[in-house]
Design an enzyme around this catalytic site. Structure first.
Site, PDB file in Angstrom:
ATOM      1  N   ASP A  83       0.834  -1.340  -0.039  1.00  0.00           N
ATOM      2  CA  ASP A  83       0.199  -0.329  -0.420  1.00  0.00           C
ATOM      3  C   ASP A  83       0.894   1.251  -0.403  1.00  0.00           C
ATOM      4  O   ASP A  83       2.076   1.191   0.565  1.00  0.00           O
ATOM      5  CB  ASP A  83      -1.028   0.303   1.200  1.00  0.00           C
ATOM      6  CG  ASP A  83      -0.332  -0.483   2.768  1.00  0.00           C
ATOM      7  OD1 ASP A  83       0.488  -0.517   3.133  1.00  0.00           O
ATOM      8  OD2 ASP A  83      -1.342  -0.667   3.460  1.00  0.00           O
ATOM      9  N   ASN A 154      -7.782  -2.547  13.821  1.00  0.00           N
ATOM     10  CA  ASN A 154      -9.391  -3.763  13.501  1.00  0.00           C
ATOM     11  C   ASN A 154      -9.578  -4.136  11.998  1.00  0.00           C
ATOM     12  O   ASN A 154     -10.440  -4.987  11.197  1.00  0.00           O
ATOM     13  CB  ASN A 154     -10.250  -1.713  12.486  1.00  0.00           C
ATOM     14  CG  ASN A 154      -9.351  -1.714  11.268  1.00  0.00           C
ATOM     15  OD1 ASN A 154      -7.851  -2.449  11.247  1.00  0.00           O
ATOM     16  ND2 ASN A 154      -9.376  -0.380  10.468  1.00  0.00           N
ATOM     17  N   HIS A 156      -7.351  -4.607   9.396  1.00  0.00           N
ATOM     18  CA  HIS A 156      -7.051  -4.711   8.437  1.00  0.00           C
ATOM     19  C   HIS A 156      -6.151  -5.632   7.601  1.00  0.00           C
ATOM     20  O   HIS A 156      -5.327  -6.227   8.759  1.00  0.00           O
ATOM     21  CB  HIS A 156      -7.457  -3.312   7.303  1.00  0.00           C
ATOM     22  CG  HIS A 156      -5.680  -2.783   7.758  1.00  0.00           C
ATOM     23  ND1 HIS A 156      -5.859  -1.096   8.425  1.00  0.00           N
ATOM     24  CD2 HIS A 156      -5.514  -3.405   8.905  1.00  0.00           C
ATOM     25  CE1 HIS A 156      -4.761  -0.539   8.898  1.00  0.00           C
ATOM     26  NE2 HIS A 156      -4.251  -1.652   9.171  1.00  0.00           N
ATOM     27  N   GLU A 161     -10.301  -2.785   4.349  1.00  0.00           N
ATOM     28  CA  GLU A 161     -10.914  -2.199   5.871  1.00  0.00           C
ATOM     29  C   GLU A 161     -11.861  -2.830   5.820  1.00  0.00           C
ATOM     30  O   GLU A 161     -11.967  -3.846   4.912  1.00  0.00           O
ATOM     31  CB  GLU A 161     -10.651  -0.754   5.669  1.00  0.00           C
ATOM     32  CG  GLU A 161      -9.121   0.302   5.288  1.00  0.00           C
ATOM     33  CD  GLU A 161      -8.963   0.651   6.668  1.00  0.00           C
ATOM     34  OE1 GLU A 161      -8.967  -0.058   7.281  1.00  0.00           O
ATOM     35  OE2 GLU A 161      -8.388   1.261   6.488  1.00  0.00           O
TER      36      GLU A 161
HETATM   37  C1  F6R Z   1       1.453  -1.435   6.132  1.00  0.00           C
HETATM   38  C2  F6R Z   1      -0.107  -2.580   6.095  1.00  0.00           C
HETATM   39  C3  F6R Z   1      -1.207  -2.517   6.799  1.00  0.00           C
HETATM   40  C4  F6R Z   1       0.321  -2.867   8.326  1.00  0.00           C
HETATM   41  C5  F6R Z   1      -1.495  -2.756  10.346  1.00  0.00           C
HETATM   42  C6  F6R Z   1      -0.378  -2.600  11.215  1.00  0.00           C
HETATM   43  O1  F6R Z   1       1.903  -2.034   4.434  1.00  0.00           O
HETATM   44  O2  F6R Z   1       0.235  -3.167   5.076  1.00  0.00           O
HETATM   45  O3  F6R Z   1      -1.932  -2.889   7.138  1.00  0.00           O
HETATM   46  O4  F6R Z   1       0.611  -3.641   7.929  1.00  0.00           O
HETATM   47  O5  F6R Z   1      -1.537  -1.554   9.756  1.00  0.00           O
HETATM   48  O6  F6R Z   1       0.667  -2.050  11.180  1.00  0.00           O
HETATM   49  P1  F6R Z   1       1.739  -1.994  12.318  1.00  0.00           P
HETATM   50  O7  F6R Z   1       2.810  -2.880  12.166  1.00  0.00           O
HETATM   51  O8  F6R Z   1       2.298   0.089  12.337  1.00  0.00           O
HETATM   52  O9  F6R Z   1       0.742  -1.599  13.718  1.00  0.00           O
END
Ligand code: F6R
Length: 265
Positions: A83, A154, A156, A161
């Protein structure tokens, strides 16, 4: 190599629970390295799907260490990041292109034209075509050998999302431009200094190309991930918890957790 404290073989996933994040990230990095080396050995090249965020930072540090030791080369690797914020300049330190440069790209022998990150600078009118082109490039590269995932609080995956879609429709979601969920915006406030400054849209690789990866590794740590982990592993398959859609990729998904993230399973 560190051994997990517990191994749970669930119907749809293998779950490795570690006493601490350091040993968990070492094993996660070994898994990435193994997937890379096996694909290069069998078909001459490897295609990796990569994640950003705080969870994988130590994983990238281990991969860089393996490269510096001379035991891991990225010369025959293509990477596709999950992303990117939209819109954002790649020069912005909060861009995921800049993150990847800091944590991996600048320190390994990955050819620059084989490191793909969704482009946060395409005009809005071209964003859908750019996203579709990203999916075509992954397919033309032979599909993802390995997808590294984090998990949002959440539930995702990437920036897919929670939504009201039917699960079957969510599983077909392609790479696209999305609005970020309030929980995602709140969690990103620490990076942007203030929640009001968080960029509220993003380009994300879709659920469909993630599920099509030949092997998937999800890494999650800490008590604030415990509920999303448990719902993803044990709950119904629903678009309201995107991580639960991984249950449909049974047989190729491994979760690496610490005890806190595994607390509600
Ligand atoms: C990032 C991504 C997100 C993160 C998720 C967890 O490329 O795709 O799905 O993996 O938000 O983020 P952290 O590791 O910062 O808790």
């Amino acid at each position: 190599m560190s051994a997990p404290a517990r191994v749970l073989e669930l119907a749809n996933a293998s779950v490795l629970v570690f006493p601490d994040r350091v040993s968990a990230c070492q094993v996660a990095a070994e898994r990435v390295a193994h997937a890379l080396r096996s694909a290069v050995a069998t078909r001459g090249r490897a295609v990796l799907g990569l994640a950003t965020g705080s969870t994988p930072e130590p994983i990238y540090a281990h991969l860089v260490a393996l490269h510096r030791e001379g035991t891991l080369s990225f010369a025959n690797v293509s990477t596709y990041n999950l992303d990117e914020y939209y819109p954002i300049s790649p020069l912005d330190p909060n861009s995921y292109r800049a993150y990847m440069h800091r944590h991996l790209f600048r320190a390994v022998d990955l050819p620059a034209n084989q490191a793909h990150v969704l482009d946060g600078t395409v005009p809005a009118s071209a964003a859908a075509e750019h996203a579709a082109q990203f999916d075509r490039w992954i397919a033309a590269d032979g599909g993802l050998d390995f997808q590294l995932l984090g998990l949002g609080r959440n539930g995702h995956i990437g920036f897919n999302e929670p939504s009201e879609l039917a699960a079957e429709a969510a599983m077909r979601l392609p790479t696209r431009l999305v609005d970020l969920h309030p929980v995602t915006l709140a969690d990103a406030a620490k990076d942007f200094g203030d929640e009001s400054r968080v960029i509220s849209r993003a380009l994300t690789v879709g659920v469909a190309p993630i599920l099509a990866a030949r092997s998937i590794l999800v890494v999650a740590f800490g008590p604030n991930k415990a509920e999303a982990v448990a719902q993803s592993l044990r709950g119904p398959i629903t678009a309201q918890v995107p991580g639960s859609l991984l249950q449909s990729a049974s047989g190729k998904v491994t979760w690496i957790l610490d005890e806190a993230a595994a607390g509600d399973i």
